[in-house]
Design an enzyme around this catalytic site. Structure first.
Site, PDB file in Angstrom:
ATOM      1  N   SER A   1       0.600  -1.313   0.496  1.00  0.00           N
ATOM      2  CA  SER A   1       0.077  -0.034   0.093  1.00  0.00           C
ATOM      3  C   SER A   1       0.921   0.792  -0.090  1.00  0.00           C
ATOM      4  O   SER A   1       0.552   2.001  -0.703  1.00  0.00           O
ATOM      5  CB  SER A   1      -0.692  -0.011   1.464  1.00  0.00           C
ATOM      6  OG  SER A   1      -0.281  -0.232   2.267  1.00  0.00           O
ATOM      7  N   GLU A   2       2.231   1.602   0.743  1.00  0.00           N
ATOM      8  CA  GLU A   2       2.585   2.475   0.570  1.00  0.00           C
ATOM      9  C   GLU A   2       4.466   1.748   0.967  1.00  0.00           C
ATOM     10  O   GLU A   2       4.733   0.540   1.200  1.00  0.00           O
ATOM     11  CB  GLU A   2       2.358   3.058   2.040  1.00  0.00           C
ATOM     12  CG  GLU A   2       2.041   4.606   1.619  1.00  0.00           C
ATOM     13  CD  GLU A   2       0.053   3.601   2.225  1.00  0.00           C
ATOM     14  OE1 GLU A   2      -1.115   4.753   1.979  1.00  0.00           O
ATOM     15  OE2 GLU A   2       0.180   2.822   2.704  1.00  0.00           O
ATOM     16  N   THR A   3       5.613   3.032   0.094  1.00  0.00           N
ATOM     17  CA  THR A   3       6.628   2.162   0.236  1.00  0.00           C
ATOM     18  C   THR A   3       6.988   4.059   0.950  1.00  0.00           C
ATOM     19  O   THR A   3       6.687   5.190   0.126  1.00  0.00           O
ATOM     20  CB  THR A   3       7.293   2.001  -1.004  1.00  0.00           C
ATOM     21  OG1 THR A   3       6.642   0.432  -1.246  1.00  0.00           O
ATOM     22  CG2 THR A   3       9.118   1.712  -1.098  1.00  0.00           C
TER      23      THR A   3
END
Length: 294
Positions: free
Chosen positions: A48-50
């Site tokens: 979902s996020e990096t």
């Protein structure tokens, strides 16, 4: 010529137990990466996020983080804030002020405080509130396929850098029972400029937490997805509880991710003297190594 490598960690956030929270990829020493490279890495990790750690440009910041989804950059997000702080501290970084961190991100400077047991909490950033028009209440009921929505707590779009439509239902059981209609839900969330709905319902007094939370995301051809544990949404809920005079007390707890087989644990504390709302939790490293760059 050998390929360049940078440090990389994958951490699980809002849990002390691997595989029970929300995963986050953290790339260190990312100053030489351009936007396209960061976006390519974020698409590849497919989380979902990096996040990417770069040198801060604000004098008071301990570090600067850029937050990417598979589709683009976010000014702020909650579980990347907690997870990046955990990864940075585990790598040996020493805060300039013991027990505090100041994170630079697209939303500005975000303050973090150390909590008991090695957890950290961030100060919820300011938010823009947009009440859902009342003529969409029936559409929302149909979209969530639930007659348990508590409309006495007006559903509102809350944008603190990651926008959510916050909806209260009568109970934790009602929250867990929701099976949304993706197409109808998309029409509702777009009306208040958000990308998903954060539904919360109270547990019984002897339950596992004060509230059960689910974050349902809509978009594209993917239908409805669900985020395992969500810091920005919990910050949004905390702010709306305060605005609507529905705080359960000076502190409360949240369980999230239950229907996904996760066991996310989020704590919220209102510090009225300082005018801050703290949203916190633990994180644990699952993968620790290097990232090979092209």
């Amino acid at each position: 010529m050998s390929a360049r490598t940078v440090r990389f960690k994958q951490v699980d956030v809002f849990t002390p137990v691997p595989f029970k929270g929300n995963p986050l990829a953290v790339v260190f020493e990312a100053d030489d990466l351009d936007d396209a490279q960061m976006q390519a890495i974020a698409r590849w990790t497919n989380l979902s996020e990096t996040t990417f750690l770069v040198k801060p440009t604000i004098p008071d910041a301990d570090y600067h983080v850029r937050i990417f989804t598979v589709e683009g950059e976010l000014p702020f997000a909650g579980h990347p804030t907690i997870g990046t702080a955990h990864a940075l501290l585990e790598s040996g970084y020493q805060p300039r002020t013991p027990g505090k961190l100041f994170q630079q991100c697209g939303a500005g400077l975000v303050e973090l405080n150390a909590q008991a047991g090695g957890a950290w909490a961030f100060a919820a950033p300011p938010a823009r509130v947009t009440p859902l028009p009342t003529d969409l209440y029936t559409t929302l009921t149909d979209a969530l396929r639930s007659d348990a929505i508590d409309f006495s707590a007006s559903p509102c779009g809350i944008d603190n850098g990651a926008p959510w439509l916050v909806v209260r239902v009568s109970s934790a059981a009602a929250c867990l029972a929701i099976k949304p209609d993706a197409a109808a839900l998309k029409r509702v969330v777009e009306a208040v400029g958000t990308h998903g709905v954060a539904v919360y319902g109270p547990h019984d007094a002897d339950g596992p937490a004060t509230f059960e939370v689910r974050c349902l995301m809509v978009g594209g051809n993917l239908g409805t997805g669900e985020d395992p544990v969500t810091g920005s949404a919990n910050a949004a809920i905390a702010g709306l509880l305060s605005t609507q005079h529905r705080r359960p007390g000076p502190s409360y707890t949240v369980r999230q991710g239950t229907v996904l087989g996760r066991a996310g644990q989020v704590s919220v504390h209102y510090d009225d003297a300082a005018g801050k709302t703290w949203v916190g939790g633990s994180a644990v490293t699952v993968v620790d190594g290097t990232f090979r760059l092209p």
